[in-house]
Design a protein around this motif. Structure first.
Motif, PDB file in Angstrom:
ATOM      1  N   CYS A   1       0.846  -1.193   0.000  1.00 42.90           N
ATOM      2  CA  CYS A   1       0.000   0.000   0.000  1.00 42.90           C
ATOM      3  C   CYS A   1       0.881   1.242   0.000  1.00 42.90           C
ATOM      4  O   CYS A   1       1.953   1.257   0.598  1.00 42.90           O
ATOM      5  CB  CYS A   1      -0.891   0.029   1.235  1.00 42.90           C
ATOM      6  SG  CYS A   1      -2.076  -1.312   1.306  1.00 42.90           S
ATOM      7  N   SER A   2       0.410   2.276  -0.648  1.00 47.61           N
ATOM      8  CA  SER A   2       1.138   3.537  -0.669  1.00 47.61           C
ATOM      9  C   SER A   2       1.255   4.102   0.751  1.00 47.61           C
ATOM     10  O   SER A   2       0.391   3.881   1.597  1.00 47.61           O
ATOM     11  CB  SER A   2       0.397   4.541  -1.548  1.00 47.61           C
ATOM     12  OG  SER A   2       0.954   5.834  -1.411  1.00 47.61           O
ATOM     13  N   ASP A   3       2.309   4.840   0.984  1.00 43.70           N
ATOM     14  CA  ASP A   3       2.496   5.480   2.287  1.00 43.70           C
ATOM     15  C   ASP A   3       1.373   6.471   2.601  1.00 43.70           C
ATOM     16  O   ASP A   3       1.124   6.795   3.757  1.00 43.70           O
ATOM     17  CB  ASP A   3       3.846   6.201   2.342  1.00 43.70           C
ATOM     18  CG  ASP A   3       5.013   5.234   2.404  1.00 43.70           C
ATOM     19  OD1 ASP A   3       4.802   4.053   2.760  1.00 43.70           O
ATOM     20  OD2 ASP A   3       6.143   5.651   2.095  1.00 43.70           O
ATOM     21  N   TYR A   4       0.686   6.943   1.579  1.00 44.73           N
ATOM     22  CA  TYR A   4      -0.413   7.892   1.787  1.00 44.73           C
ATOM     23  C   TYR A   4      -1.539   7.297   2.636  1.00 44.73           C
ATOM     24  O   TYR A   4      -2.288   8.022   3.267  1.00 44.73           O
ATOM     25  CB  TYR A   4      -1.007   8.354   0.455  1.00 44.73           C
ATOM     26  CG  TYR A   4      -0.042   9.155  -0.377  1.00 44.73           C
ATOM     27  CD1 TYR A   4       0.462  10.370   0.077  1.00 44.73           C
ATOM     28  CD2 TYR A   4       0.357   8.703  -1.627  1.00 44.73           C
ATOM     29  CE1 TYR A   4       1.351  11.109  -0.690  1.00 44.73           C
ATOM     30  CE2 TYR A   4       1.240   9.445  -2.399  1.00 44.73           C
ATOM     31  CZ  TYR A   4       1.734  10.640  -1.919  1.00 44.73           C
ATOM     32  OH  TYR A   4       2.598  11.371  -2.678  1.00 44.73           O
ATOM     33  N   TYR A   5      -1.667   5.985   2.636  1.00 47.51           N
ATOM     34  CA  TYR A   5      -2.741   5.317   3.362  1.00 47.51           C
ATOM     35  C   TYR A   5      -2.315   4.832   4.744  1.00 47.51           C
ATOM     36  O   TYR A   5      -3.104   4.221   5.447  1.00 47.51           O
ATOM     37  CB  TYR A   5      -3.271   4.131   2.551  1.00 47.51           C
ATOM     38  CG  TYR A   5      -3.838   4.543   1.223  1.00 47.51           C
ATOM     39  CD1 TYR A   5      -5.066   5.185   1.148  1.00 47.51           C
ATOM     40  CD2 TYR A   5      -3.141   4.304   0.050  1.00 47.51           C
ATOM     41  CE1 TYR A   5      -5.589   5.567  -0.064  1.00 47.51           C
ATOM     42  CE2 TYR A   5      -3.664   4.682  -1.176  1.00 47.51           C
ATOM     43  CZ  TYR A   5      -4.885   5.318  -1.220  1.00 47.51           C
ATOM     44  OH  TYR A   5      -5.404   5.705  -2.431  1.00 47.51           O
ATOM     45  N   LYS A   6      -1.098   5.096   5.121  1.00 49.15           N
ATOM     46  CA  LYS A   6      -0.581   4.598   6.399  1.00 49.15           C
ATOM     47  C   LYS A   6      -0.778   5.647   7.483  1.00 49.15           C
ATOM     48  O   LYS A   6      -0.911   6.841   7.224  1.00 49.15           O
ATOM     49  CB  LYS A   6       0.879   4.202   6.243  1.00 49.15           C
ATOM     50  CG  LYS A   6       1.024   3.035   5.266  1.00 49.15           C
ATOM     51  CD  LYS A   6       2.442   2.634   5.046  1.00 49.15           C
ATOM     52  CE  LYS A   6       2.493   1.500   4.012  1.00 49.15           C
ATOM     53  NZ  LYS A   6       3.839   1.180   3.623  1.00 49.15           N
ATOM     54  N   SER A   7      -0.800   5.195   8.717  1.00 49.38           N
ATOM     55  CA  SER A   7      -1.116   6.088   9.836  1.00 49.38           C
ATOM     56  C   SER A   7      -0.117   7.236   9.980  1.00 49.38           C
ATOM     57  O   SER A   7      -0.481   8.325  10.413  1.00 49.38           O
ATOM     58  CB  SER A   7      -1.205   5.294  11.133  1.00 49.38           C
ATOM     59  OG  SER A   7       0.004   4.602  11.373  1.00 49.38           O
ATOM     60  N   ALA A   8       1.127   7.026   9.593  1.00 50.87           N
ATOM     61  CA  ALA A   8       2.122   8.103   9.689  1.00 50.87           C
ATOM     62  C   ALA A   8       1.752   9.276   8.782  1.00 50.87           C
ATOM     63  O   ALA A   8       1.936  10.437   9.153  1.00 50.87           O
ATOM     64  CB  ALA A   8       3.506   7.578   9.327  1.00 50.87           C
ATOM     65  N   ALA A   9       1.205   8.982   7.614  1.00 47.92           N
ATOM     66  CA  ALA A   9       0.789  10.051   6.698  1.00 47.92           C
ATOM     67  C   ALA A   9      -0.367  10.844   7.288  1.00 47.92           C
ATOM     68  O   ALA A   9      -0.414  12.071   7.178  1.00 47.92           O
ATOM     69  CB  ALA A   9       0.401   9.472   5.348  1.00 47.92           C
ATOM     70  N   LEU A  10      -1.283  10.149   7.927  1.00 45.73           N
ATOM     71  CA  LEU A  10      -2.403  10.838   8.569  1.00 45.73           C
ATOM     72  C   LEU A  10      -1.903  11.739   9.690  1.00 45.73           C
ATOM     73  O   LEU A  10      -2.332  12.885   9.821  1.00 45.73           O
ATOM     74  CB  LEU A  10      -3.414   9.830   9.114  1.00 45.73           C
ATOM     75  CG  LEU A  10      -4.629  10.423   9.804  1.00 45.73           C
ATOM     76  CD1 LEU A  10      -5.454  11.254   8.829  1.00 45.73           C
ATOM     77  CD2 LEU A  10      -5.477   9.335  10.414  1.00 45.73           C
TER      78      LEU A  10
END
Length: 67
Positions: A33-42
Motif C-alpha cells: 500500500c502507498s504510504d499515503y494510506y498509512k497512519s504516519a501520513a495521517l
C-alpha cells in the motif's frame, strides 16, 4: 502492476493483486500500500496547525482580481 490499472492508480492492492499476494503465501499486504494510506501520513497531515481564514469582510483583495 496490474492490467486493470487500479493498483497503479489507487496505490493500494486491487483484487487481482490480493490474489497474487495470497497465492505467494504473503500474509502482510501493508507493504504493498502507498504510504499515503498509512497512519504516519495521517499524523503528518495534522502536524502543522491549521489557521482558519479571517471573515470574508476582512479579506484584502487586489482590485484587478475583483475585476
Amino acid at each position: 502492476m496490474c492490467n486493470c490499472g487500479k493498483f497503479q492508480h489507487d496505490e493500494i492492492p486491487c483484487v487481482h493483486a490480493i490474489v497474487v499476494v495470497k497465492r505467494n503465501n504473503i500474509t502482510k499486504i501493508h507493504p504493498y500500500c502507498s504510504d499515503y494510506y498509512k497512519s504516519a501520513a495521517l499524523a503528518n497531515t495534522y502536524e502543522l496547525p491549521m489557521v482558519p481564514m479571517p471573515d470574508k469582510d476582512d479579506w484584502s483583495v487586489l482590485e484587478y482580481v475583483l475585476e
